[in-house]
Structures are given as structure tokens and as C-alpha cells.
Design a protein around this motif. Structure first.
Motif, PDB file in Angstrom:
ATOM      1  N   GLN A 105     -17.795   8.239 -17.930  1.00  0.00           N
ATOM      2  CA  GLN A 105     -17.309   9.593 -18.246  1.00  0.00           C
ATOM      3  C   GLN A 105     -15.791   9.568 -18.370  1.00  0.00           C
ATOM      4  OE1 GLN A 105     -15.435  13.076 -18.101  1.00  0.00           O
ATOM      5  NE2 GLN A 105     -15.422  12.100 -16.109  1.00  0.00           N
ATOM      6  N   GLY A 107     -13.651   7.015 -18.379  1.00  0.00           N
ATOM      7  CA  GLY A 107     -13.011   5.927 -19.116  1.00  0.00           C
ATOM      8  C   GLY A 107     -11.977   5.187 -18.301  1.00  0.00           C
ATOM      9  N   ALA A 156     -19.085  15.851  -9.028  1.00  0.00           N
ATOM     10  CA  ALA A 156     -20.453  15.416  -9.350  1.00  0.00           C
ATOM     11  C   ALA A 156     -20.698  15.569 -10.843  1.00  0.00           C
ATOM     12  CB  ALA A 156     -21.456  16.234  -8.562  1.00  0.00           C
TER      13      ALA A 156
HETATM   14  C1  F6R Z   1     -21.742  11.051  -9.405  1.00  0.00           C
HETATM   15  C2  F6R Z   1     -20.549  10.600 -10.091  1.00  0.00           C
HETATM   16  C3  F6R Z   1     -20.145   9.165  -9.996  1.00  0.00           C
HETATM   17  C4  F6R Z   1     -19.669   8.652 -11.350  1.00  0.00           C
HETATM   18  C5  F6R Z   1     -19.152   7.220 -11.244  1.00  0.00           C
HETATM   19  C6  F6R Z   1     -18.738   6.652 -12.574  1.00  0.00           C
HETATM   20  O1  F6R Z   1     -22.015  12.391  -9.635  1.00  0.00           O
HETATM   21  O2  F6R Z   1     -19.911  11.379 -10.740  1.00  0.00           O
HETATM   22  O3  F6R Z   1     -21.215   8.406  -9.518  1.00  0.00           O
HETATM   23  O4  F6R Z   1     -20.732   8.715 -12.239  1.00  0.00           O
HETATM   24  O5  F6R Z   1     -18.061   7.194 -10.353  1.00  0.00           O
HETATM   25  O6  F6R Z   1     -17.705   7.404 -13.153  1.00  0.00           O
HETATM   26  P1  F6R Z   1     -17.338   7.257 -14.684  1.00  0.00           P
HETATM   27  O7  F6R Z   1     -18.509   7.732 -15.467  1.00  0.00           O
HETATM   28  O8  F6R Z   1     -16.130   8.101 -14.874  1.00  0.00           O
HETATM   29  O9  F6R Z   1     -17.071   5.801 -14.933  1.00  0.00           O
END
Ligand code: F6R
Length: 369
Positions: A105, A107, A156
């Protein structure tokens, strides 16, 4: 800026139909063909790939687990999914014919970044699925498919997850399309269903009041278990993760078929168990197996919270609480099945007096290894 909602998380849950639609926009045409302009890895290179490896963390990892079912089914290319934090430390087998997909998400997740750097050093091509324009992971990748969830503020992940699923389906279907697999007709049908999925998500959101009431009634329970099979298994893991991080409750997700290999020993009177039921159409064997799992746990006193397709009457007698989701092709079911679990976790967190948008000990993006 919370748009009338108490929390960003509620706003972001509500934005999911739009996030899904925006992520599909301009990528699917009326005839059911896909154009992914940003995937700057040529069709001929994609035809040469003999393995796909997905790396990600947390919720994005769960999206990757679901993508594996779609990629292997529609493309017949073997696909592995690995936690980015484990990946490079085991000396993974990578070469120029391995397509690595990094899902993030923000990056900026350091583990995911280190995993993709390692993959590129071995000569593999990396495709990023990312929600943040110009962030480090897409900048360091060979290609990027942006999710269009818009900024996600709550720690979250909700809408970003649904759009990661959409992006994964698009990549899987696109790979199937450029490689011309035997599933041509199925692919076109699924593309059409996918284009309708934002309406299905909207319908689920319209029916969440009983889920909120149920969540409030469980606020003093110590543990909730989640069971699923096939793509429902990663959905169970995601439901458990949301509950841990938001409600600070002990929650675990299991593959329903593993129950008898250990977890069934945990079942006791009044333990809430959420079960994600596969469609009775399509892979109906799995449906029947999970119905008998529900009977088994209920016979041992579990309080069964069943998420099942509209029209699935076979599960109804064994559900203490029945949550209906629209009928969708099996592989797309996570798009609708995850939504009640997000609402459930958010409401439980609120009932327990927790800070929904900023759970304790967590940061929105984890930029250390
Ligand atoms: C759970 C949550 C985390 C992220 C993880 C990866 O709700 O948000 O488990 O999914 O830290 O983050 P990104 O997608 O930014 O690499």
C-alpha cells in the motif's frame, strides 16, 4: 476530513466500492479484454515467465495468498507467496524467467523493498502493486500497477486491501490473456464479473447492521477463531489480523481442513468461530466439507458465525449467526467476504474502547526491517 464518520477506518471501509471501481477504470474494455499500460514488461517477456513469486507483508501478504489461487488457475504458472521479511534470507531461487510481484500500500515497507532489491539483483523482473504514487517500491521496480484506493489514513488496511485484490486479479487475468491459456472463455466471463464487483461490495456494506450488533455482543470474549478454505483461508487470516490489531483480542485463522489436525482441540462452549463458506456452485466439494466442519465445531459448543452466499440454504441450520454475501465466482469471493470482517473488527475495537485509527504499538508504514 473524516467526511462525517467517527473514524477514518469507517470512512475508508465505506469508500471501498469507489476504490474498487477506480482501480478497474480504464483497464477493462466492454469486450472483456484488459489493457494494463503501466505494466512495462513486454507481452513476449511475460510469455517466457515460468514462475511467479509474490512478496509482501501483513494484509498485503494476504492479498498475495489470494492472488496465488487466481494466478495458478488462470495462467497455469506456478506461483509462490512469501512474507517479504523471510524471503531473501533463505536464498530463494530466482532468475530472469521469474516474475516477482511486490504488493505494498505505502510503497515504503522496508522488508518488501529489500526483497525486491534482492530479486532484481538475481535478474528477475519486478512488478509492483502499490497505492502510493512515486513511492520507493514502484520507483525501484521494473513496472507498476497502481491501485487507486486514494490515501489510506487508518493504520488498519481496508480499502487498499480490496484494491490490491483487484490489481492481483487484473494481473492474473492479463497474464492469462497474453499467454492465451485454455481458460479464455472463463477469463472473459470473470472480467465481466470483476467489473460488477464494486456493486457487490456496496450491497454488502448496506447490510452490515447485524454484524455491528453481533460484534458489540462479543466485546468481552477472549478469543475468536476464523476458518476458511481455498481463497477463504487467506480471508480467515485477514479477519484474524484485523481483530488482533484493532480489538487486541486473541484471534487466529485456520484452513478448515486443518481443524482435525490440531485446532479442533481449541473448540469449547461459546467460543465464537467465524467461518467463510465457499460458494455451493463451482467447487461444491469444498462447500460440503466446510458445512461438515461447521457441524463438527457446533457439536462441540462453538458459536458459529457463518459468512455464506445468498441462496446457500445448506449452511443455515448450523449458523448461530448468518451473514449473507452476494454470489460471486469463487476466486472473486474475497472481495465481498472480507468486508464483514473489517466491520466486525472495527466495531469490536470501538466496543472495547480502543483507538480505531491508531492501534497501540503500530505504525502505518514500517520503514525499518
Ligand atoms: C494491517 C496492515 C499491515 C500492512 C503491512 C504492509 O492492517 O495495514 O499489515 O498491510 O504493514 O504495509 P504496506 O502494504 O504499506 O507494505
Amino acid at each position: 476530513e473524516k467526511g462525517g464518520y467517527d473514524y477514518f477506518m469507517l470512512k475508508e471501509i465505506a469508500e471501498q466500492p469507489k476504490a474498487v471501481a477506480d482501480t478497474l477504470l480504464g483497464r477493462v474494455d466492454a469486450s472483456g479484454s484488459l489493457t494494463l499500460d503501466e505494466v512495462r514488461i513486454s507481452a513476449s517477456e511475460l510469455r517466457e515467465m515460468d514462475k511467479v513469486v509474490i512478496v509482501a507483508c501483513g494484509t498485503a501478504f494476504h492479498a498475495g495468498l489470494i492472488a496465488k489461487y487466481a494466478i495458478e488457475h488462470w495462467t497455469r504458472i506456478p506461483c509462490e507467496v512469501e512474507l517479504a521479511s523471510e524471503f531473501r534470507y533463505r536464498d530463494p531461487i530466482l532468475d530472469p524467467r521469474t516474475l516477482v510481484i511486490a504488493i505494498s500500500q505505502s510503497g515504503e515497507t522496508m522488508d518488501t523493498l529489500m526483497a525486491l532489491r534482492h530479486a532484481r539483483e538475481q535478474g528477475s523482473k519486478v512488478l509492483a502493486i502499490c497505492n502510493t504514487n512515486g513511492s520507493t517500491i514502484p520507483r525501484e521496480s521494473d513496472a507498476v500497477l497502481y491501485t487507486h484506493a486514494g490515501p489510506e489514513v487508518a493504520v488498519a488496511s481496508t480499502k487498499a486491501f480490496l484494491t490490491q485484490l483487484v490489481a492481483c486479479y487484473l494481473v492474473a487475468l492479463y497474464l492469462g490473456q497474453v499467454r492465451g491459456t485454455q481458460w479464455g472463455d472463463e477469463i472473459q466471463a470473470v472480467v465481466r464479473e470483476l467489473s460488477r464487483s464494486s456493486q457487490d461490495v456496496e450491497r454488502v456494506l448496506d447490510t452490515m447492521e447485524p454484524v455491528r450488533n453481533l460484534a458489540r455482543s462479543l466485546a468481552d470474549k477472549p478469543t475468536v477463531l476464523f476458518l476458511g478454505r481455498h481463497v477463504g483461508y487467506p480471508v480467515a487470516l485477514e479477519g484474524a489480523l484485523k481483530l488482533k490489531e484493532l480489538a487486541y483480542m486473541h484471534a487466529e485463522g485456520f484452513a478448515a481442513g486443518e481443524l482435525k489436525h490440531g485446532p479442533i482441540a481449541l473448540i469449547e462452549k461459546d467460543l465464537p468461530v467465524v467461518v467463510i463458506v465457499p460458494s455451493p456452485r463451482g467447487r461444491s466439494v469444498l462447500h460440503d466439507k466446510i458445512v461438515s466442519n461447521i457441524q463438527e465445531i457446533r457439536a462441540r459448543g462453538a458459536r458459529t458465525i457463518v459468512i455464506a452466499e445468498e441462496g446457500d440454504e445448506a449452511v443455515a441450520p448450523y449458523a448461530d449467526h448468518l451473514i449473507r454475501i452476494p454470489a460471486t465466482p469463487t476466486l472473486l469471493q474475497p472481495l465481498v467476504a472480507t468486508v464483514p470482517l473489517q466491520v466486525f473488527a472495527c466495531e469490536l475495537a470501538t466496543a472495547r474502547g480502543n483507538e480505531v485509527d491508531q492501534p497501540r504499538n503500530l505504525a502505518k508504514s514500517v520503514t525499518v526491517e
